[in-house]
Design a protein around this motif. Structure first.
Motif, PDB file in Angstrom:
ATOM      1  N   ARG A  51       0.857  -1.185   0.000  1.00 46.95           N
ATOM      2  CA  ARG A  51       0.000   0.000   0.000  1.00 46.95           C
ATOM      3  C   ARG A  51       0.895   1.238   0.000  1.00 46.95           C
ATOM      4  NH1 ARG A  51      -2.443  -3.863   3.171  1.00 46.95           N
ATOM      5  NH2 ARG A  51      -4.624  -4.252   2.659  1.00 46.95           N
ATOM      6  N   ALA A  52       0.424   2.305  -0.619  1.00 45.03           N
ATOM      7  CA  ALA A  52       1.169   3.565  -0.619  1.00 45.03           C
ATOM      8  C   ALA A  52       0.174   4.706  -0.508  1.00 45.03           C
ATOM      9  CB  ALA A  52       1.997   3.695  -1.901  1.00 45.03           C
ATOM     10  N   TRP A  53       0.555   5.724   0.229  1.00 45.38           N
ATOM     11  CA  TRP A  53      -0.308   6.892   0.377  1.00 45.38           C
ATOM     12  C   TRP A  53       0.525   8.086   0.816  1.00 45.38           C
ATOM     13  CZ3 TRP A  53      -0.095   2.920   3.897  1.00 45.38           C
ATOM     14  CH2 TRP A  53       0.211   3.238   5.211  1.00 45.38           C
ATOM     15  N   ARG A  54      -0.122   9.213   0.799  1.00 44.86           N
ATOM     16  CA  ARG A  54       0.498  10.465   1.232  1.00 44.86           C
ATOM     17  C   ARG A  54      -0.379  11.046   2.327  1.00 44.86           C
ATOM     18  NH1 ARG A  54       1.469  15.749  -2.627  1.00 44.86           N
ATOM     19  NH2 ARG A  54       2.680  16.965  -1.122  1.00 44.86           N
ATOM     20  N   GLU A  55       0.253  11.579   3.361  1.00 38.60           N
ATOM     21  CA  GLU A  55      -0.516  12.211   4.432  1.00 38.60           C
ATOM     22  C   GLU A  55       0.220  13.425   4.963  1.00 38.60           C
ATOM     23  OE1 GLU A  55      -0.957   8.866   7.099  1.00 38.60           O
ATOM     24  OE2 GLU A  55       0.835   9.410   8.217  1.00 38.60           O
ATOM     25  N   TRP A  56      -0.562  14.372   5.415  1.00 39.14           N
ATOM     26  CA  TRP A  56      -0.014  15.577   6.028  1.00 39.14           C
ATOM     27  C   TRP A  56      -0.370  15.561   7.508  1.00 39.14           C
ATOM     28  CZ3 TRP A  56      -2.435  19.561   2.146  1.00 39.14           C
ATOM     29  CH2 TRP A  56      -1.787  19.463   0.915  1.00 39.14           C
ATOM     30  N   GLU A  57       0.515  16.112   8.297  1.00 36.45           N
ATOM     31  CA  GLU A  57       0.264  16.221   9.732  1.00 36.45           C
ATOM     32  C   GLU A  57       0.665  17.616  10.177  1.00 36.45           C
ATOM     33  OE1 GLU A  57       2.513  14.552  13.610  1.00 36.45           O
ATOM     34  OE2 GLU A  57       1.859  13.025  12.190  1.00 36.45           O
ATOM     35  N   ALA A  58      -0.217  18.264  10.899  1.00 36.75           N
ATOM     36  CA  ALA A  58       0.083  19.585  11.448  1.00 36.75           C
ATOM     37  C   ALA A  58       0.163  19.447  12.960  1.00 36.75           C
ATOM     38  CB  ALA A  58      -1.003  20.591  11.068  1.00 36.75           C
ATOM     39  N   GLU A  59       1.312  19.822  13.522  1.00 38.51           N
ATOM     40  CA  GLU A  59       1.516  19.685  14.958  1.00 38.51           C
ATOM     41  C   GLU A  59       1.880  21.037  15.555  1.00 38.51           C
ATOM     42  OE1 GLU A  59       4.502  17.337  17.967  1.00 38.51           O
ATOM     43  OE2 GLU A  59       3.935  16.378  16.095  1.00 38.51           O
ATOM     44  N   LEU A  60       1.154  21.407  16.570  1.00 43.01           N
ATOM     45  CA  LEU A  60       1.415  22.658  17.274  1.00 43.01           C
ATOM     46  C   LEU A  60       2.739  22.546  18.021  1.00 43.01           C
ATOM     47  CD1 LEU A  60      -0.132  25.334  17.765  1.00 43.01           C
ATOM     48  CD2 LEU A  60      -0.968  24.326  19.895  1.00 43.01           C
ATOM     49  N   LEU A  61       3.592  23.536  17.884  1.00 45.50           N
ATOM     50  CA  LEU A  61       4.886  23.522  18.565  1.00 45.50           C
ATOM     51  C   LEU A  61       4.754  24.115  19.972  1.00 45.50           C
ATOM     52  CD1 LEU A  61       7.169  24.543  15.577  1.00 45.50           C
ATOM     53  CD2 LEU A  61       6.914  22.285  16.623  1.00 45.50           C
ATOM     54  N   PRO A  62       5.638  23.734  20.882  1.00 46.70           N
ATOM     55  CA  PRO A  62       5.561  24.238  22.260  1.00 46.70           C
ATOM     56  C   PRO A  62       5.539  25.765  22.291  1.00 46.70           C
ATOM     57  CG  PRO A  62       7.206  22.500  22.091  1.00 46.70           C
ATOM     58  CD  PRO A  62       6.770  22.821  20.685  1.00 46.70           C
ATOM     59  N   GLY A  63       4.640  26.275  23.116  1.00 42.11           N
ATOM     60  CA  GLY A  63       4.530  27.717  23.295  1.00 42.11           C
ATOM     61  C   GLY A  63       3.576  28.406  22.337  1.00 42.11           C
ATOM     62  N   ALA A  64       3.143  27.723  21.277  1.00 43.29           N
ATOM     63  CA  ALA A  64       2.227  28.324  20.313  1.00 43.29           C
ATOM     64  C   ALA A  64       0.784  28.183  20.817  1.00 43.29           C
ATOM     65  CB  ALA A  64       2.370  27.658  18.953  1.00 43.29           C
ATOM     66  N   ALA A  65      -0.016  29.186  20.553  1.00 41.66           N
ATOM     67  CA  ALA A  65      -1.421  29.165  20.962  1.00 41.66           C
ATOM     68  C   ALA A  65      -2.207  28.154  20.127  1.00 41.66           C
ATOM     69  CB  ALA A  65      -2.032  30.556  20.799  1.00 41.66           C
ATOM     70  N   GLU A  66      -3.120  27.450  20.773  1.00 41.71           N
ATOM     71  CA  GLU A  66      -3.919  26.443  20.060  1.00 41.71           C
ATOM     72  C   GLU A  66      -4.743  27.053  18.927  1.00 41.71           C
ATOM     73  OE1 GLU A  66      -6.005  23.533  22.354  1.00 41.71           O
ATOM     74  OE2 GLU A  66      -4.435  23.498  23.868  1.00 41.71           O
ATOM     75  N   THR A  67      -5.035  28.328  19.009  1.00 36.69           N
ATOM     76  CA  THR A  67      -5.819  28.987  17.961  1.00 36.69           C
ATOM     77  C   THR A  67      -5.067  29.028  16.631  1.00 36.69           C
ATOM     78  OG1 THR A  67      -4.995  31.130  18.723  1.00 36.69           O
ATOM     79  CG2 THR A  67      -7.129  30.412  19.590  1.00 36.69           C
ATOM     80  N   VAL A  68      -3.755  28.848  16.674  1.00 40.79           N
ATOM     81  CA  VAL A  68      -2.969  28.854  15.438  1.00 40.79           C
ATOM     82  C   VAL A  68      -3.428  27.713  14.534  1.00 40.79           C
ATOM     83  CG1 VAL A  68      -0.663  28.593  14.453  1.00 40.79           C
ATOM     84  CG2 VAL A  68      -0.991  29.976  16.501  1.00 40.79           C
TER      85      VAL A  68
END
Length: 141
Positions: A62-79
């Protein structure tokens, strides 16, 4: 399995550790971009993964592409709230997979059935698995 890992597993789960065996191979090509604020502070790490997997129980690729967005320490969750519509506009959508191993081994449908998924969700997961297998064939497996 490396002896050190086997020793660690034995310490945690006992002799059943002898039964642990590889289930799948995963090869991931990852590109990471950090989104920064005007002062240069990192806010969100965006990972673009191209995954190639082989289910070792049946040899299915199987092959696929995925993106992941991870909040970095100190950044507001609203970002993340601000980034979400931009990612969706670029074609991103929430993953149907709780983990790469579930997708690599073709277990998404069984997991969804166990959680009471409706027929439409099951059909979408069936199509997703077929697309993953087709993508692997195109890559020359």
């Amino acid at each position: 399995m490396p002896a050190g890992l086997l020793d660690e597993l034995r310490a945690r789960v006992g002799e059943v550790a002898e039964q642990v065996a590889p289930r799948a191979t995963l090869k991931t090509e990852r590109t990471v971009v950090v989104l920064r604020d005007a002062a240069g502070a990192g806010l969100v790490e965006l990972a673009d993964d191209r995954v190639y997997a082989t289910d070792l129980s049946d040899g299915v690729h199987r092959a696929w592409r995925e993106w992941e967005a991870e909040l970095l320490p100190g950044a507001a969750e609203t970002v993340l709230d601000a980034v979400d519509p931009l990612l969706r506009a670029a074609g991103a959508y929430p993953s149907a997979s709780p983990a790469k191993i579930a997708r690599a081994t073709g277990k998404l449908i069984a997991l969804a059935q166990a959680r009471g998924a409706d027929p439409e969700q099951l059909a979408a997961l069936t199509e997703l698995d077929a697309a993953d297998q087709a993508a692997a064939r195109r890559l020359g497996s």
